[in-house]
Scaffold this active site. Sequence first.
Site, PDB file in Angstrom:
ATOM      1  N   CYS A  61      17.900  13.745  -9.871  1.00 24.49           N
ATOM      2  CA  CYS A  61      18.990  13.496  -8.909  1.00 24.49           C
ATOM      3  C   CYS A  61      18.555  12.620  -7.732  1.00 24.49           C
ATOM      4  O   CYS A  61      19.334  12.393  -6.805  1.00 24.49           O
ATOM      5  CB  CYS A  61      19.565  14.818  -8.400  1.00 24.49           C
ATOM      6  SG  CYS A  61      18.498  15.687  -7.224  1.00 24.49           S
ATOM      7  N   ASN A  75      -8.433 -12.710   4.304  1.00 29.99           N
ATOM      8  CA  ASN A  75      -8.961 -12.040   3.117  1.00 29.99           C
ATOM      9  C   ASN A  75     -10.480 -12.193   3.086  1.00 29.99           C
ATOM     10  O   ASN A  75     -11.022 -13.169   3.593  1.00 29.99           O
ATOM     11  CB  ASN A  75      -8.358 -12.665   1.841  1.00 29.99           C
ATOM     12  CG  ASN A  75      -8.448 -11.745   0.647  1.00 29.99           C
ATOM     13  OD1 ASN A  75      -9.534 -11.321   0.256  1.00 29.99           O
ATOM     14  ND2 ASN A  75      -7.302 -11.416   0.073  1.00 29.99           N
ATOM     15  N   LEU A  76     -11.115 -11.231   2.457  1.00 31.76           N
ATOM     16  CA  LEU A  76     -12.561 -11.255   2.266  1.00 31.76           C
ATOM     17  C   LEU A  76     -12.979 -12.464   1.432  1.00 31.76           C
ATOM     18  O   LEU A  76     -14.037 -13.048   1.637  1.00 31.76           O
ATOM     19  CB  LEU A  76     -12.950  -9.971   1.528  1.00 31.76           C
ATOM     20  CG  LEU A  76     -14.265  -9.300   1.823  1.00 31.76           C
ATOM     21  CD1 LEU A  76     -14.498  -9.165   3.310  1.00 31.76           C
ATOM     22  CD2 LEU A  76     -14.266  -7.913   1.179  1.00 31.76           C
ATOM     23  N   HIS A 108       6.098  -0.474  -2.388  1.00 38.00           N
ATOM     24  CA  HIS A 108       5.629   0.271  -3.565  1.00 38.00           C
ATOM     25  C   HIS A 108       5.718   1.785  -3.354  1.00 38.00           C
ATOM     26  O   HIS A 108       5.076   2.546  -4.064  1.00 38.00           O
ATOM     27  CB  HIS A 108       4.192  -0.136  -3.921  1.00 38.00           C
ATOM     28  CG  HIS A 108       4.096  -1.502  -4.531  1.00 38.00           C
ATOM     29  ND1 HIS A 108       2.912  -2.186  -4.694  1.00 38.00           N
ATOM     30  CD2 HIS A 108       5.060  -2.327  -5.023  1.00 38.00           C
ATOM     31  CE1 HIS A 108       3.148  -3.367  -5.261  1.00 38.00           C
ATOM     32  NE2 HIS A 108       4.431  -3.481  -5.461  1.00 38.00           N
ATOM     33  N   ASN A 138       0.829  -1.210   0.000  1.00 42.07           N
ATOM     34  CA  ASN A 138       0.000   0.000   0.000  1.00 42.07           C
ATOM     35  C   ASN A 138       0.860   1.255   0.000  1.00 42.07           C
ATOM     36  O   ASN A 138       1.916   1.291   0.618  1.00 42.07           O
ATOM     37  CB  ASN A 138      -0.927   0.007   1.215  1.00 42.07           C
ATOM     38  CG  ASN A 138      -1.881  -1.168   1.201  1.00 42.07           C
ATOM     39  OD1 ASN A 138      -2.068  -1.791   0.155  1.00 42.07           O
ATOM     40  ND2 ASN A 138      -2.461  -1.482   2.335  1.00 42.07           N
ATOM     41  N   VAL A 139       0.344   2.286  -0.657  1.00 38.77           N
ATOM     42  CA  VAL A 139       1.086   3.553  -0.738  1.00 38.77           C
ATOM     43  C   VAL A 139       0.414   4.621   0.125  1.00 38.77           C
ATOM     44  O   VAL A 139       0.779   5.785   0.068  1.00 38.77           O
ATOM     45  CB  VAL A 139       1.207   4.027  -2.213  1.00 38.77           C
ATOM     46  CG1 VAL A 139       2.108   3.088  -3.001  1.00 38.77           C
ATOM     47  CG2 VAL A 139      -0.165   4.133  -2.880  1.00 38.77           C
ATOM     48  N   THR A 167      -4.577  -9.017   0.290  1.00 39.13           N
ATOM     49  CA  THR A 167      -3.922  -8.840  -1.009  1.00 39.13           C
ATOM     50  C   THR A 167      -4.360  -9.959  -1.942  1.00 39.13           C
ATOM     51  O   THR A 167      -4.522 -11.103  -1.522  1.00 39.13           O
ATOM     52  CB  THR A 167      -2.381  -8.769  -0.880  1.00 39.13           C
ATOM     53  OG1 THR A 167      -1.808  -8.716  -2.192  1.00 39.13           O
ATOM     54  CG2 THR A 167      -1.795  -9.923  -0.111  1.00 39.13           C
TER      55      THR A 167
HETATM   56  P1  OAD Z   1      -6.075  -5.862  -4.889  1.00 37.96           P
HETATM   57  O1  OAD Z   1      -7.136  -4.853  -5.180  1.00 37.96           O
HETATM   58  O2  OAD Z   1      -5.514  -6.645  -6.012  1.00 37.96           O
HETATM   59  O3  OAD Z   1      -6.636  -6.909  -3.827  1.00 37.96           O
HETATM   60  C1  OAD Z   1      -7.303  -6.522  -2.670  1.00 37.96           C
HETATM   61  C2  OAD Z   1      -7.606  -7.770  -1.881  1.00 37.96           C
HETATM   62  O4  OAD Z   1      -8.160  -7.373  -0.644  1.00 37.96           O
HETATM   63  C3  OAD Z   1      -8.607  -8.724  -2.541  1.00 37.96           C
HETATM   64  O5  OAD Z   1      -8.062 -10.027  -2.484  1.00 37.96           O
HETATM   65  C4  OAD Z   1      -9.864  -8.587  -1.675  1.00 37.96           C
HETATM   66  O6  OAD Z   1     -10.551  -9.824  -1.576  1.00 37.96           O
HETATM   67  C5  OAD Z   1      -9.276  -8.215  -0.342  1.00 37.96           C
HETATM   68  N1  OAD Z   1     -10.128  -7.419   0.551  1.00 37.96           N
HETATM   69  C6  OAD Z   1     -10.979  -6.415   0.227  1.00 37.96           C
HETATM   70  N2  OAD Z   1     -11.544  -5.871   1.329  1.00 37.96           N
HETATM   71  C7  OAD Z   1     -11.022  -6.546   2.397  1.00 37.96           C
HETATM   72  C8  OAD Z   1     -11.193  -6.456   3.815  1.00 37.96           C
HETATM   73  N3  OAD Z   1     -12.001  -5.563   4.361  1.00 37.96           N
HETATM   74  N4  OAD Z   1     -10.477  -7.310   4.587  1.00 37.96           N
HETATM   75  C9  OAD Z   1      -9.651  -8.233   4.044  1.00 37.96           C
HETATM   76  N5  OAD Z   1      -9.443  -8.363   2.709  1.00 37.96           N
HETATM   77  C10 OAD Z   1     -10.122  -7.529   1.900  1.00 37.96           C
HETATM   78  O7  OAD Z   1      -4.929  -5.105  -4.091  1.00 37.96           O
HETATM   79  P2  OAD Z   1      -3.422  -5.543  -3.842  1.00 37.96           P
HETATM   80  O8  OAD Z   1      -3.293  -7.013  -3.691  1.00 37.96           O
HETATM   81  O9  OAD Z   1      -2.909  -4.662  -2.763  1.00 37.96           O
HETATM   82  O10 OAD Z   1       0.396  -1.541  -7.033  1.00 37.96           O
HETATM   83  O11 OAD Z   1      -2.753  -5.102  -5.199  1.00 37.96           O
HETATM   84  C11 OAD Z   1      -1.381  -5.176  -5.318  1.00 37.96           C
HETATM   85  C12 OAD Z   1      -0.827  -4.025  -6.087  1.00 37.96           C
HETATM   86  O12 OAD Z   1      -1.522  -3.887  -7.314  1.00 37.96           O
HETATM   87  C13 OAD Z   1      -1.011  -2.666  -5.417  1.00 37.96           C
HETATM   88  O13 OAD Z   1       0.011  -2.392  -4.506  1.00 37.96           O
HETATM   89  C14 OAD Z   1      -0.957  -1.723  -6.568  1.00 37.96           C
HETATM   90  C15 OAD Z   1      -1.788  -2.496  -7.571  1.00 37.96           C
HETATM   91  O14 OAD Z   1      -1.518  -2.233  -8.857  1.00 37.96           O
HETATM   92  C16 OAD Z   1       0.894  -0.290  -7.098  1.00 37.96           C
HETATM   93  O15 OAD Z   1       0.281   0.705  -6.778  1.00 37.96           O
HETATM   94  C17 OAD Z   1       2.313  -0.219  -7.561  1.00 37.96           C
END
Ligand code: OAD
Length: 239
Positions: free
Chosen positions: A126, A208-209, A115, A98-99, A183
């Site tokens: 620079c 995870n959800l 990230h 997360n950012v 994730t």
């Molecule tokens: P995703 O949007 O791919 O996945 C989010 C995950 O969170 C899914 O598996 C959902 O089921 C789960 N989820 C949603 N709400 C939830 C909750 N309340 N509790 C638990 N789980 C929940 O996001 P990321 O896996 O973070 O990159 O995506 C990875 C990267 O892809 C990000 O860092 C970003 C994106 O492109 C950059 O910004 C460089």
Amino acid sequence: MHTKYKFNPENKLVVLTGAGISAESGLKTFRDNNGLWENHNVEEVATPQGFRQNPKMVWRFYKDRYNQLKNVKPNPGHYALVDLENYLQDNFTLITQNVDGLHLVAGNKNVLEMHGSLRKSLCSKCNTYYDMESIDLDVPIPRCERCGGNLRPDVVWFGEIPYFLDEIELKLRSADFFMVVGTSGVVYPAAQFLQLAKIFGTNTIGINLAAPENVRLLDEFHRGKAGEILPQLVKLWTN
Ligand code: OAD
């Protein structure tokens, strides 16, 4: 709630978080948005090419994201990870994709923002880093005070190499537990960490959800909201 694990302060734990842990703070995740980030095409706002083509638009987008954060607060899932760090101290490492910087706002210390962060920027010439709050965001493209180059948001875009990969591998090698929270497990290299952890013989836990793509690599999986499940689990693990 049932867990087969119990931690003691000697245990080494590595946690990887994704957008799901911030969902209950009101931030949208990525994958449930058809490849759009706050209604923008990811190619346009999250690639070096997109920035070269339209730096003003990309800056506008990140200024909006940064300003949005001013109204966003950590949720009980973030705070449960602070409790876990307080219990495990230096044996706790938090890697986040997360950012939004919410883990640091909540109070976690040992955080690797692989990230980057919406709260920082860097000079594309620079490499000097700046806190967003210290630069003039009223100009279309903020400039570096040292060399005059264009600043860019300190977010790792698609096609760029995430931060801390060597350190992450070392941490994973020595971990007793590896936990993934919110994730989707589809964006590399973070998606590979679970495979690595399994190769190193680490106990793996997921929250995870919905079952993520790599659920078969998890020794223990908890389905539900991170903000509800994590506080309960942390109590069971540390009492
Ligand atoms: P995703 O949007 O791919 O996945 C989010 C995950 O969170 C899914 O598996 C959902 O089921 C789960 N989820 C949603 N709400 C939830 C909750 N309340 N509790 C638990 N789980 C929940 O996001 P990321 O896996 O973070 O990159 O995506 C990875 C990267 O892809 C990000 O860092 C970003 C994106 O492109 C950059 O910004 C460089």
